[in-house]
Enzyme design. Structure first.
Site, PDB file in Angstrom:
ATOM      1  N   ASP A  43      -5.838  -7.669 -12.318  1.00 47.93           N
ATOM      2  CA  ASP A  43      -4.416  -7.475 -12.049  1.00 47.93           C
ATOM      3  C   ASP A  43      -3.964  -8.237 -10.827  1.00 47.93           C
ATOM      4  OD1 ASP A  43      -4.072  -5.702 -14.032  1.00 47.93           O
ATOM      5  OD2 ASP A  43      -4.185  -3.903 -12.772  1.00 47.93           O
ATOM      6  N   LYS A  65       1.380  -9.204 -13.696  1.00 48.48           N
ATOM      7  CA  LYS A  65       2.044  -8.347 -12.747  1.00 48.48           C
ATOM      8  C   LYS A  65       2.747  -7.220 -13.471  1.00 48.48           C
ATOM      9  CE  LYS A  65       5.609  -8.602  -9.317  1.00 48.48           C
ATOM     10  NZ  LYS A  65       6.401  -9.384  -8.415  1.00 48.48           N
ATOM     11  N   MET A 181       5.329   2.684  -6.148  1.00 46.88           N
ATOM     12  CA  MET A 181       6.337   1.990  -6.974  1.00 46.88           C
ATOM     13  C   MET A 181       7.754   2.514  -6.725  1.00 46.88           C
ATOM     14  SD  MET A 181       4.198   1.865 -10.554  1.00 46.88           S
ATOM     15  CE  MET A 181       3.467   3.491 -10.433  1.00 46.88           C
TER      16      MET A 181
HETATM   17  N1  SAH Z   1      -3.851   2.004  -9.032  1.00 47.01           N
HETATM   18  C1  SAH Z   1      -3.139   1.569  -7.878  1.00 47.01           C
HETATM   19  C2  SAH Z   1      -1.656   1.775  -7.978  1.00 47.01           C
HETATM   20  C3  SAH Z   1      -0.992   0.910  -8.992  1.00 47.01           C
HETATM   21  S1  SAH Z   1       0.726   1.212  -9.108  1.00 47.01           S
HETATM   22  C4  SAH Z   1      -3.700   2.288  -6.656  1.00 47.01           C
HETATM   23  O1  SAH Z   1      -4.519   3.185  -6.798  1.00 47.01           O
HETATM   24  O2  SAH Z   1      -3.329   1.936  -5.550  1.00 47.01           O
HETATM   25  C5  SAH Z   1       1.381  -0.110  -8.177  1.00 47.01           C
HETATM   26  C6  SAH Z   1       1.952   0.394  -6.883  1.00 47.01           C
HETATM   27  O3  SAH Z   1       0.902   0.678  -5.990  1.00 47.01           O
HETATM   28  C7  SAH Z   1       2.802  -0.608  -6.145  1.00 47.01           C
HETATM   29  O4  SAH Z   1       4.112  -0.648  -6.650  1.00 47.01           O
HETATM   30  C8  SAH Z   1       2.758  -0.061  -4.749  1.00 47.01           C
HETATM   31  O5  SAH Z   1       3.605   1.038  -4.618  1.00 47.01           O
HETATM   32  C9  SAH Z   1       1.336   0.453  -4.674  1.00 47.01           C
HETATM   33  N2  SAH Z   1       0.419  -0.515  -4.052  1.00 47.01           N
HETATM   34  C10 SAH Z   1      -0.689  -1.040  -4.580  1.00 47.01           C
HETATM   35  N3  SAH Z   1      -1.323  -1.821  -3.691  1.00 47.01           N
HETATM   36  C11 SAH Z   1      -0.590  -1.760  -2.566  1.00 47.01           C
HETATM   37  C12 SAH Z   1      -0.726  -2.323  -1.275  1.00 47.01           C
HETATM   38  N4  SAH Z   1      -1.739  -3.123  -0.956  1.00 47.01           N
HETATM   39  N5  SAH Z   1       0.210  -2.026  -0.351  1.00 47.01           N
HETATM   40  C13 SAH Z   1       1.242  -1.217  -0.626  1.00 47.01           C
HETATM   41  N6  SAH Z   1       1.417  -0.673  -1.823  1.00 47.01           N
HETATM   42  C14 SAH Z   1       0.518  -0.926  -2.784  1.00 47.01           C
END
Ligand code: SAH
Length: 517
Positions: A43, A65, A181
Site C-alpha cells: 500500500d 492509495k 481518516m
Molecule cells: N491500518 C492502518 C490504518 C489505515 S487507514 C494503521 O493501522 O495505521 C488510513 C489512515 O491511517 C490515514 O487516513 C491516516 O488517518 C492514518 N495513518 C496511517 N499512517 C499514518 C501516518 N504515518 N501518520 C498519520 N496518519 C496515518
C-alpha cells in the site's frame, strides 16, 4: 488428487503490518517474511524503504492509495490478486500500513482467502494511532488524565443517518479519542463531539505522516483545530488525537525537536562509511536523501570515435577532461591495432595532473596542463595559446558539460566532441536530484571524500559553474576534511561546515552543532 493434496500446492498469503511509516517499525516477523516473499502487494502507507528486504526477482505490486482520488486497484482486484498468486503456488506478502486489522480492510482480505481455501497468517503492526501519539510526544493514556482510548474512523460522513459511530456515547465515553481518516470531515467531527457534550476547550493534535521525516503536527482545541488545520494546509494521511493527554506534548515532544528534524540532507553514497553517516544524521532527525555512485560504462557504439581515430593527424589538439575519457579513448585506439605512435600529430592537453599521468601511462606526454584544473581552466589556457582555426578533438562522457567546447568555438576553433563512455546513474536518480535542487528541497549536502564531490557534481551535471552556483545557492555544504573541502572549492563552491578532526562522528557532531545555532 484429494482436496487436501491440491490445497497443499497452493502458496500462502501473509498479511503483514508495515508499521506507521518509519521503516524500523516493522516487526521482526514481518521483515523475515518480506525476505522470502515471491510476491509483495503493498500500500501507499507502507514505507517503500521496506522493499529492500524483498529478494531480487520477486514480483512487486503497488496496490495504490486507498481513499485517494485515484485507486490504483479496487479492493476486489487486490483480493483476486492475492488469491491468484497463492493458487499459483506463490509465497505472497500483503504489506499494509500500520496494523492490517485496524481500518486496513485486512479482515476482508483474509475472509476472501479463507473462503478460497488459501492458507494465511496475519502479522500485526504498530498502528499509526499509537505511533502518531508517540512521535508527537503524546502518551495515549496517562494515569493523571485518562484510563481509556477509542480508535474511530472519520471517513464515514458523520451526518449521514445510520452512521456506525455513536457520537453521543463516544464524545464523552472515552478519555482519549484517536480518529483515523478524519481530515476531510474534521469540521463535522469536532462539531459532533462538542454538540454531544465534549468540552470545546479539549486539546486536539493533528499529526501527519507520523514517524517519518515528513511528520508535521499542529495543536489546538476542539473549537480551533479545524481552522488551524485548514490554515496549515494539513492533508491526509493524518490522525486526530483528542483528549487532555495532548497537553503533555509541551513537555514530551521529542521527535520534532531533534536538531536536524525536517532537514533534507543529500548523502552521496560510497562503499565506505555511508551507512554510519546516514544513521548518525537520521538519529538527529535528518531526512537523508541517498544517492548512489554513478557507474561508468562503455557507450553503445564506437563508430564516431573510430572515424575520428582514422583522421587523428587532422587534429591540432586532443583534450582529455577526465580519467575515464583517457582510458576509453586509448583502449579503443589499441583495440583497433593502433598505438602511441598514431598520436604524434596532435598536441595533447589534460585537465589535471592525474589525467596527465594516466595519459603518460599510455605512452603519451601531455603538452599542456592548465593553471586551474577545471574545464574552464583548460579552455582559458588554450585560448592563451590561440585556437582560431584549430581542429580540436574532445573524447569524453556522453553527457559532458557544454562550457569547454563553447568557449573554444567562441574563439574560432573547430571542436569535435566525441563520446567515449557514459555515466550511468541509478534509474531516474539523476533527474530526481536535479529536481530536488531546482525546487529548493535540499538543505544540505555532505561530502566524505573527493570522489563523493565528483560523483555529486556529475550527477547534477550543471552546464557551467554559474549554473552550479545557482543550484547550490541555498544549500549548506559539509565536508569531512581539507582535501574534500579543496575539491569542493576547486569546483567553485563554498564549504560551510568542516570538523576539526576528519571522522564521520566528528562530521555529524559538527553538522548538529552548526544546525542548532
Ligand atoms: N491500518 C492502518 C490504518 C489505515 S487507514 C494503521 O493501522 O495505521 C488510513 C489512515 O491511517 C490515514 O487516513 C491516516 O488517518 C492514518 N495513518 C496511517 N499512517 C499514518 C501516518 N504515518 N501518520 C498519520 N496518519 C496515518
Amino acid at each position: 488428487m484429494s482436496e487436501q493434496e491440491s490445497k497443499k500446492r497452493y502458496g500462502k498469503v501473509y498479511l503483514v503490518g508495515a508499521g506507521p511509516g518509519h521503516p524500523g517499525l516493522i516487526t521482526v516477523r514481518g521483515k523475515e517474511l518480506l525476505g522470502r516473499a515471491e510476491v509483495v502487494v503493498y500500500d501507499y502507507l507502507a514505507s517503500p524503504k521496506l522493499l529492500k528486504y524483498v529478494p531480487e526477482g520477486a514480483e512487486l505490486i503497488y496496490a495504490g492509495k486507498k481513499g485517494g482520488v485515484k485507486h490504483t486497484h479496487t479492493q476486489e482486484e487486490i483480493n483476486q490478486m492475492l488469491v491468484d498468486r497463492a493458487v499459483a503456488g506463490k509465497t505472497v506478502v500483503r504489506l499494509k500500513g500500520g496494523d492490517p486489522f485496524i481500518f486496513g480492510r485486512g479482515g476482508e482480505e483474509v475472509e476472501v482467502l479463507a473462503n478460497n481455501g488459501i492458507e494465511f497468517e496475519v502479522v500485526p503492526g504498530v498502528t499509526s494511532a499509537t505511533a502518531a501519539a508517540t512521535y508527537a510526544g503524546i502518551p495515549i493514556t496517562h494515569r493523571d488524565y485518562t484510563a481509556s482510548v477509542a480508535f474511530l474512523t472519520g471517513h464515514e460522513d458523520p451526518t449521514k443517518p445510520g452512521s456506525k459511530i455513536d457520537w453521543e456515547k463516544l464524545a464523552t465515553g472515552a478519555g482519549t479519542l484517536v480518529v483515523y481518516m478524519g481530515i476531510k470531515n474534521l469540521p463535522i467531527i469536532v462539531k459532533n463531539l462538542v454538540t454531544n457534550g465534549r468540552d470545546p476547550k479539549t486539546p486536539v493534535a493533528v499529526v501527519r505522516w507520523a514517524s517519518t521525516p515528513e511528520q508535521r503536527s499542529v495543536v489546538g482545541t476542539l473549537e480551533t483545530i479545524a481552522d488551524i488545520v485548514r490554515e496549515a494546509d494539513i492533508k491526509p494521511p493524518a490522525l486526530i488525537i483528542v483528549g487532555e493527554v495532548v497537553n503533555l506534548r509541551k513537555t514530551i515532544d521529542w521527535f520534532e525537536k531533534r536538531p536536524l528534524f525536517g532537514k533534507r540532507i543529500v548523502v552521496t553514497r560510497t562503499r565506505e562509511q555511508t551507512s554510519e553517516l546516514m544513521a548518525g544524521l537520521e538519529e538527529n532527525g535528518a531526512n537523508c536523501l541517498e544517492y548512489s555512485t554513478i557507474k561508468i560504462e562503455p557507450i553503445d557504439s564506437y563508430e564516431i570515435l573510430d572515424d575520428e581515430l582514422d583522421r587523428l593527424e587532422e587534429y591540432h589538439w586532443i583534450l582529455f577532461t577526465s580519467l575515464h575519457g583517457v582510458k576509453y579513448f586509448f583502449e579503443r585506439l589499441y583495440a583497433r591495432g593502433m598505438d602511441a605512435r598514431d598520436m604524434k600529430g596532435p598536441s595533447v592537453a589534460a585537465v589535471g595532473k592525474a589525467t596527465a599521468d594516466l595519459i603518460m601511462e599510455y605512452g603519451v606526454r601531455a603538452d599542456l596542463l592548465p593553471d586551474v584544473f577545471t574545464g574552464e581552466g583548460l579552455a582559458e589556457s588554450l585560448l592563451d595559446q590561440g585556437v582560431e582555426g584549430r581542429n580540436i578533438l574532445i573524447p569524453r562522457a556522453e553527457e559532458g558539460r557544454r562550457i569547454l567546447p563553447e568557449m573554444l568555438r567562441g574563439a574560432g576553433a573547430q571542436v569535435t566532441v566525441v563520446p567515449v563512455y557514459k555515466n550511468v546513474a541509478p534509474e531516474g536518480k539523476r533527474e530526481q536530484l536535479r529536481n530536488e535542487l531546482e525546487s529548493g528541497n535540499v538543505d544540505m549536502v555532505t561530502f566524505t571524500s573527493s570522489s563523493t564531490v565528483r560523483n555529486f557534481l556529475s550527477m547534477v551535471g550543471a552546464e557551467s559553474s554559474s549554473e552550479l552556483k545557482r543550484l547550490m545557492h541555498e544549500v549548506t555544504i559539509a565536508a569531512i576534511g581539507p582535501i574534500t573541502a579543496k575539491t569542493v572549492t576547486d569546483n567553485g563552491l563554498t564549504v560551510d561546515i568542516q570538523p576539526e578532526t576528519y571522522t564521520i562522528a566528528d562530521l555529524i557532531h559538527e553538522i548538529v552543532k552548526q544546525s542548532s545555532k
